[in-house]
Design an enzyme around this catalytic site. Structure first.
Site: not given
Length: 188
Positions: A78, A169, A171
């Site tokens: 991002c 994202h 994660e």
């Protein structure tokens, strides 16, 4: 191998958690000394102008760019993708690391309220990932490989040599497929 996660701002804790789950040596990168100890670097999502200001204030900006240009594998999510890009369309004067031959548009998928999850293909598997105020890749240069697209055709993950980036994202999902790919970047 020691993976560093730039830990000045953004979603760095989530990347550290994934690296822990993968039993990978990792450290937070906040200083030039920290950066000198790593063989790979993750630049997390967050706010790209804040991250830019903090990397410049800490003296890390040029050091990070030099390490990447010397071949250190790096992965930006991002805002990290914005930092790695060569051009930010809606902020043409925004300084970037200019290590990935792509142009991006910040927040192109909408504001925070427009955040969404989508299933994308990533290396022969399907993963569901969140897009939070995500940038859009508007142009790619020669030598940039597309790793993933949305159904709309929008490019959301790329790689150029030792540099990879995602608009999403991974994660935040708990899945590790994208991080596992990054850990093998340059070893193939």
């Amino acid at each position: 191998m020691t993976v560093g996660v730039l830990s000045l701002q953004g979603s760095f804790y989530e990347h550290l958690f994934i690296l822990s789950r993968l039993n990978t040596d990792h450290i937070q990168v906040k200083t030039s000394e920290d950066l000198s100890r790593v063989t790979r670097l993750i630049i997390p999502g967050g706010e790209s102008t804040a991250m830019l200001a903090l990397t410049q204030k800490s003296g890390l900006f040029d050091l990070v760019r030099d390490r990447i240009m010397s071949g250190m594998p790096v992965y930006g999510t991002c805002a990290g993708m914005i930092m790695l890009s060569t051009f930010v369309e809606d902020f043409p004067n925004q300084k970037t690391l200019s290590c990935l031959d792509i142009a991006v548009r910040r927040n192109a998928f909408g504001r925070q309220i427009n955040s969404f999850e989508s299933e994308v293909s990533f290396l022969n598997s399907k993963i569901t990932v969140p897009f939070i105020r995500a940038p859009k890749i508007t142009q790619i240069g020669e030598g940039v490989d597309v790793l993933s697209r949305l159904e709309s055709g929008d490019i959301v993950a790329v790689r150029q040599g030792n540099v990879m980036a995602t608009a999403f994202h991974p994660e935040l999902t708990g899945g590790a497929a994208v991080h596992e790919y990054f850990l093998h970047l340059g070893l193939e």
